[in-house]
Motif scaffolding. Structure first.
Motif, PDB file in Angstrom:
ATOM      1  N   GLU A  57       0.807  -1.223   0.000  1.00  0.00           N
ATOM      2  CA  GLU A  57       0.000   0.000   0.000  1.00  0.00           C
ATOM      3  C   GLU A  57       0.834   1.264   0.000  1.00  0.00           C
ATOM      4  N   HIS A  58       2.111   1.111   0.327  1.00  0.00           N
ATOM      5  CA  HIS A  58       2.939   2.314   0.400  1.00  0.00           C
ATOM      6  C   HIS A  58       3.785   2.492  -0.860  1.00  0.00           C
ATOM      7  N   LEU A 157       0.120   6.454  15.840  1.00  0.00           N
ATOM      8  CA  LEU A 157       0.447   6.396  14.412  1.00  0.00           C
ATOM      9  C   LEU A 157      -0.774   5.996  13.603  1.00  0.00           C
ATOM     10  N   HIS A 158      -0.708   6.292  12.313  1.00  0.00           N
ATOM     11  CA  HIS A 158      -1.722   5.800  11.381  1.00  0.00           C
ATOM     12  C   HIS A 158      -1.118   4.635  10.620  1.00  0.00           C
ATOM     13  N   SER A 159      -1.606   3.450  10.925  1.00  0.00           N
ATOM     14  CA  SER A 159      -1.071   2.253  10.283  1.00  0.00           C
ATOM     15  C   SER A 159      -1.657   2.114   8.891  1.00  0.00           C
ATOM     16  N   LEU A 160      -0.883   1.585   7.965  1.00  0.00           N
ATOM     17  CA  LEU A 160      -1.520   1.150   6.731  1.00  0.00           C
ATOM     18  C   LEU A 160      -2.305  -0.110   7.074  1.00  0.00           C
ATOM     19  N   PRO A 161      -3.435  -0.326   6.391  1.00  0.00           N
ATOM     20  CA  PRO A 161      -4.234  -1.506   6.717  1.00  0.00           C
ATOM     21  C   PRO A 161      -3.407  -2.796   6.724  1.00  0.00           C
ATOM     22  N   GLN A 162      -2.459  -2.897   5.792  1.00  0.00           N
ATOM     23  CA  GLN A 162      -1.646  -4.120   5.724  1.00  0.00           C
ATOM     24  C   GLN A 162      -0.749  -4.300   6.953  1.00  0.00           C
ATOM     25  N   SER A 163      -0.475  -3.227   7.676  1.00  0.00           N
ATOM     26  CA  SER A 163       0.456  -3.321   8.806  1.00  0.00           C
ATOM     27  C   SER A 163      -0.247  -3.417  10.152  1.00  0.00           C
ATOM     28  N   LYS A 181      -7.543  11.254   7.880  1.00  0.00           N
ATOM     29  CA  LYS A 181      -6.274  10.703   7.399  1.00  0.00           C
ATOM     30  C   LYS A 181      -6.575   9.492   6.526  1.00  0.00           C
ATOM     31  N   GLU A 182      -7.306   9.760   5.462  1.00  0.00           N
ATOM     32  CA  GLU A 182      -7.562   8.736   4.447  1.00  0.00           C
ATOM     33  C   GLU A 182      -8.184   7.454   4.997  1.00  0.00           C
ATOM     34  N   LEU A 184      -7.450   5.779   7.479  1.00  0.00           N
ATOM     35  CA  LEU A 184      -6.485   4.802   8.003  1.00  0.00           C
ATOM     36  C   LEU A 184      -6.778   4.516   9.469  1.00  0.00           C
TER      37      LEU A 184
END
Lengths: 202, 153
Positions: A57-58, A157-163, A181-182, A184
């Motif tokens: 995702e990043h 923190l704002h994690s990416l969904p995958q993390s 924040k999108e 997240l």
């Protein structure tokens, strides 16, 4: 400015002495981005063919955009270096962010703005990752810096969904899906969880 | 200076749990698109507008007139150099070029990119099309394919 940090060879499990650097330079960020962006993009293209859900995702991140923050005290960028290469990066805010959770709601936290392990250290980007433990060590540093700042180890923190599962496994609590924040997942390590968190490391 | 753990056995356990998984935290696409000065999407958007315009046998001036937008904006967009276009501009150009407005908004970074298909298509499209006078068969094919993906729901 740096300190020794142990990481692991992903293939053999051997413990390796790497360097946690607090003096990441503009050149470092440019070098990182010139190497990482190609690898992210290649992996994204590969995954798009094989398995679109697994696209990292990043894949469009760009660390060179953080250049203006280098050497600003309140916004440190830390990196783990081994074998002459940056193995992972983390950008922090030491000011301006507060806990969203009771009982410490409103109290200062260290906000982890960005974390990323080098593409060659992540399974989603390579079949044969080289070094393991990069993310955990960076998070350990974030929590310890929060202690040092007098924030009792609180981080957010704002994690990416995958993390998300990675951060949950480290004891962080899911607070909310953040529309600012999108969408997240926003996560925090609360003060009362810090001791447990640190006991797993030391 | 913080002191990092040197407890190899504990660290080994933690690393085993991490297992080279994704650890990224920070932001997704929209933010990056907004502060990225040369994203693939903007390149793809520029190429798309240009090829579509040429395919419809319009010059930039005619398109600007038809869409009722500024000629300078059309030119900058086509060159991938307009980093924060007005939503109205994109909407009007989409109308004039008969392209789906919402997907163009995503390419322009005005709304969050929700569809990885579009991103991937944009990457391929940007890589394949070259600015030459007349549409080559390859360009024409690339354009058609990209427009087809954009048209999908």
């Amino acid at each position: 400015m740096s300190t020794t940090v142990i990481i692991f060879d992903a293939a053999t499990g051997q413990a390796l002495e790497a360097s946690l650097r607090f003096d990441i330079s503009q050149d470092d960020l440019l070098t990182v981005e010139s190497e990482w962006s190609k690898l992210r993009l290649e992996a994204a293209r590969r995954k798009a063919r094989e398995c679109p859900e697994a696209i990292p995702e990043h894949w469009r991140w760009d660390w060179s955009r953080k250049i203006s923050r280098v050497h600003v005290l309140a916004t440190p960028i830390l990196g783990i270096e081994y074998d002459g290469k940056i193995q992972g990066l983390m950008a922090l805010f030491l000011e301006g962010f507060n806990s969203r959770l009771d009982p410490d709601k409103g109290k200062s936290i260290v906000y982890v703005d960005y974390v990323e392990a080098a593409p060659w250290n992540a399974k989603v980007l390579t079949d044969n990752p080289r070094f393991n433990g990069i993310g955990s060590r960076l998070l350990e540093a974030a929590v310890k810096m929060s202690v040092e700042e007098g924030f009792h180890g609180r981080i957010g923190l704002h994690s990416l969904p995958q993390s998300r599962s990675f951060y949950e496994n480290l004891g962080m609590v899911f607070v909310e899906v953040d529309p600012k924040k999108e969408d997240l997942p926003y996560m925090e390590l609360q003060r009362h969880q810090v001791e447990h968190f640190l006991r797993r490391f030391d | 200076m913080i002191r990092m753990s040197t407890n190899v056995e504990k660290l080994r356990k933690i690393a085993a749990a991490e297992n080279n998984g994704v650890v990224s935290a920070g932001g997704l696409y929209a933010r990056v698109a907004a502060d990225s000065l040369n994203s693939t999407e903007l390149t793809a958007l520029g190429k798309l507008l240009e090829l579509r315009r040429r395919d419809m046998k319009l010059d930039a001036e005619q398109l600007a007139k038809k869409a009722e937008v500024d000629l300078a904006e059309v030119v900058a967009l086509e060159r991938g150099q307009l980093f924060s276009p007005e939503p109205r501009t994109i909407h009007c150009l989409a109308g004039a070029l008969k392209l789906p407005s919402s997907k163009l908004m995503q390419l322009a970074g005005l709304v969050a990119m929700k569809d990885s298909t579009i991103q991937q298509a944009a990457v391929r499209f940007a890589a394949r099309s070259e600015p030459i006078e007349k549409l080559s068969p390859e360009e024409h094919k690339a354009l058609e394919e990209f427009v087809r993906i954009l048209a999908e729901d």
